[in-house]
Scaffold this active site. Structure first.
Site, PDB file in Angstrom:
ATOM      1  N   GLU A 176       0.830  -1.227   0.000  1.00 33.11           N
ATOM      2  CA  GLU A 176       0.000   0.000   0.000  1.00 33.11           C
ATOM      3  C   GLU A 176       0.852   1.260   0.000  1.00 33.11           C
ATOM      4  O   GLU A 176       0.661   2.166   0.821  1.00 33.11           O
ATOM      5  CB  GLU A 176      -0.948   0.009   1.196  1.00 33.11           C
ATOM      6  N   GLU A 375      -5.932  -8.092  -0.882  1.00 33.25           N
ATOM      7  CA  GLU A 375      -6.634  -7.861   0.391  1.00 33.25           C
ATOM      8  C   GLU A 375      -8.062  -7.444   0.101  1.00 33.25           C
ATOM      9  O   GLU A 375      -8.304  -6.640  -0.814  1.00 33.25           O
ATOM     10  CB  GLU A 375      -5.990  -6.734   1.222  1.00 33.25           C
TER      11      GLU A 375
HETATM   12  P1  P53 Z   1      -7.077  -2.607   9.623  1.00 39.13           P
HETATM   13  C1  P53 Z   1      -5.647   2.034   6.082  1.00 39.13           C
HETATM   14  C2  P53 Z   1      -6.609   2.076   5.115  1.00 39.13           C
HETATM   15  C3  P53 Z   1      -6.879   0.937   4.373  1.00 39.13           C
HETATM   16  C4  P53 Z   1      -6.151  -0.223   4.570  1.00 39.13           C
HETATM   17  O1  P53 Z   1      -6.813  -2.575   8.054  1.00 39.13           O
HETATM   18  C5  P53 Z   1      -5.154  -0.248   5.502  1.00 39.13           C
HETATM   19  C6  P53 Z   1      -4.917   0.868   6.271  1.00 39.13           C
HETATM   20  C7  P53 Z   1      -3.957   0.816   7.370  1.00 39.13           C
HETATM   21  O2  P53 Z   1      -4.662   0.443   8.523  1.00 39.13           O
HETATM   22  O3  P53 Z   1      -4.347  -1.292   5.709  1.00 39.13           O
HETATM   23  C8  P53 Z   1      -4.439  -2.511   5.032  1.00 39.13           C
HETATM   24  O4  P53 Z   1      -6.178  -3.647  10.174  1.00 39.13           O
HETATM   25  C9  P53 Z   1      -3.128  -3.179   5.335  1.00 39.13           C
HETATM   26  C10 P53 Z   1      -3.230  -4.241   6.370  1.00 39.13           C
HETATM   27  C11 P53 Z   1      -4.391  -3.949   7.317  1.00 39.13           C
HETATM   28  C12 P53 Z   1      -5.681  -3.996   6.509  1.00 39.13           C
HETATM   29  O5  P53 Z   1      -5.625  -3.080   5.450  1.00 39.13           O
HETATM   30  O6  P53 Z   1      -6.735  -1.236  10.085  1.00 39.13           O
HETATM   31  O7  P53 Z   1      -2.402  -3.613   4.225  1.00 39.13           O
HETATM   32  O8  P53 Z   1      -1.980  -4.326   7.012  1.00 39.13           O
HETATM   33  O9  P53 Z   1      -4.458  -4.795   8.406  1.00 39.13           O
HETATM   34  C13 P53 Z   1      -6.928  -3.735   7.311  1.00 39.13           C
HETATM   35  O10 P53 Z   1      -8.514  -2.956   9.789  1.00 39.13           O
END
Ligand code: P53
Length: 477
Positions: A176, A375
């Protein structure tokens, strides 16, 4: 007719720092993720000055995957995974980032982990830098604000490519990388680039510089990786959150377009090897003169990626506030509005399955490369019933709706999609909040936000559902 190709990579995704724990085991150094405290829903995590006694650092233990990986990978095989996306913790390989030699114990851990996956026919999909730069480099160089860090990253990449060249085929350079376009957010700057702001530095200028060095580091790594093993597939990884205009007001259309440009030039550089005109012009307009050499520009062209990996969680709807102008370059957080057509999660993330089809089409039209959804998922509170069962129909509903839209993009729109690895398919520490209670998994892990629990693994209802989805190659949802 089969909608998806036979070799479609159904999988699951995690990141080293969010599940491994064992933060000091076998010579591992302190990383950026090791100095982030637990936050809460809508409470940001603190970034402390080193590891401070008495603070709660949830990544230190994670779900202790470091010591549970054999039994966990066995469960992943039972789930039917064809691909397992994780990252290599930079600090297990180079504890300080600038060590003379790599740490053999760290290298061995990933050898064993990849062997364990391959034993079950699970393809490792590896991110090199996923939010966990060595903390020593943060202190010494202020992360990627210093050109020196390019070569330190490239040495880390080269070490991994050489060591695992016969075990890992699919790679991504930076997780990201475009999160930092939201440069007002301390967490995103720290996790992307190791930038910690102390005062009133120009955050935007710092971001363009650090991002440039990372893009050069990525391109160098891609070029080297292809020399080490021409069969490597090396991708970029962007967070894809499309900006929608709230309505047909032309200024809102233009606002959404402008925000898309500010958020997706990173992948333009990864894919095309050149900066888009709008960024070059913007940098001039602002009077920013990042250190971008002619040699850098040659490297960017020589190290373009093989595929576009991306995360998709939600869309973001925007409207220009009364009396404001697009040319003020407003930050996304200042113009985001509620989308009246979308429900939201308990963490206020909009739920927008059609947005995934839109994203696949947008990326395909722009880049014409294979894509990999690395993801996607719903963070939710789960309840363990007295008999130990966990009923999570909300998670299945979210994923089913997104997979349906993904299949339309392949079947009806012709996008070239390599695979789908839902996020956090085994419960882990949330990146954004540090919570355990923000759960994404098909596999439940017994641990709470204060760090209490047995760490025991169990299957949620969604486990059997995803198993069936993989078994039928996405036919039976
Ligand atoms: P969490 C911000 C916005 C969108 C995705 O996020 C993001 C983030 C950072 O938090 O992160 C990605 O755990 C990232 C993962 C993360 C996942 O999205 O905040 O690549 O490491 O865990 C979900 O709910």
């Amino acid at each position: 007719m089969t909608k998806l190709p036979e070799n479609f990579l159904w999988g699951g995704a995690v990141a080293a720092h969010q599940l491994e724990g064992a933060w000091q085991a076998d010579g591992k150094g302190v990383s950026m993720a090791d100095v982030m405290t637990a936050g809460a829903n809508k409470v940001p995590r603190k970034i402390t000055d080193g590891v401070v006694p008495g603070e709660n650092y949830p990544n230190h233990e994670g779900i202790d995957f470091y010591h549970h990986y054999r039994e966990d990978v066995k469960m992943f095989a039972e789930l039917g995974l064809k691909a397992f996306r994780t990252s290599i913790a930079w600090t297990r390989i180079f504890p300080n980032g600038d060590d003379a030699e790599p740490n053999e114990a760290g290298l061995k851990f990933y050898d064993d982990l990849f062997d364990e996956c391959l034993k079950y026919g699970i393809e490792p999909v590896i991110t090199l830098a996923h939010f966990e730069m060595p903390y020593h480099l943060v202190k010494k160089y202020n992360g990627f604000s210093d050109r020196h860090v390019i070569d330190l990253y490239v040495r880390f990449a080269e070490t991994c490519f050489k060591r695992y060249k016969d075990k890992v085929k699919y790679w991504m350079t930076f997780n990201e990388i475009n999160n930092q376009s939201m440069y007002n957010n301390d967490f995103l700057m720290a996790t992307n680039s190791g930038l910690v702001f102390k005062g009133d530095e120009n955050r935007e200028a710092a971001m363009y510089q650090a991002a440039h060095y990372e893009l050069v580091a990525s391109a160098k790594a891609v070029k080297l990786g292809h020399e080490i093993n021409p069969d490597f597939q090396i991708g970029c990884m962007i967070n894809f959150t499309p900006f929608y205009p709230l309505n047909a007001a032309p200024n809102n259309i233009m606002l959404a377009e402008r925000l898309m440009q500010r958020r997706y030039w990173f992948s333009d550089v990864h894919v095309n090897g050149v900066y888009p005109e709008n960024v070059e012009t913007y940098l001039q307009q602002k009077g920013y003169r990042p250190d971008i050499t002619e040699a850098d520009r040659e490297i960017l062209k020589a190290g373009t990626v093989d595929y576009v990996g991306f995360s998709y969680y939600n869309s973001n709807t925007v409207a220009l506030p009364e009396g404001r102008s697009i040319d003020e370059n407003l930050a996304p957080e200042d113009v985001t509005v509620e989308n009246p057509y979308l429900a939201t999660s308990d963490w206020d993330w909009p739920i927008d399955p059609v947005g995934l089809r839109y994203s696949l089409n947008w990326l395909n039209d722009r880049y014409h490369l294979p894509m990999f959804i690395v993801e996607n998922g719903l963070g939710a509170y789960d309840t363990v019933e007295s008999d130990g069962a966990i009923h999570d129909p909300y998670r299945v509903d979210y994923l089913r709706a997104h997979i349906q839209e993904m299949e339309k993009a392949v079947e009806l729109d012709g996008v070239n999609l390599m695979g789908y690895t839902p996020w956090g398919f085994i419960d882990l520490v949330s990146a954004g909040t540090g919570q355990m209670s923000k759960r994404y998994g098909f596999i439940y892990v017994d641990k709470d936000d204060d760090g209490n629990g047995t760490l025991q693994r169990s299957k949620k209802d969604s486990f059997g559902w995803y198993q069936k989805v993989i078994r039928t190659n996405g036919e039976d949802l």
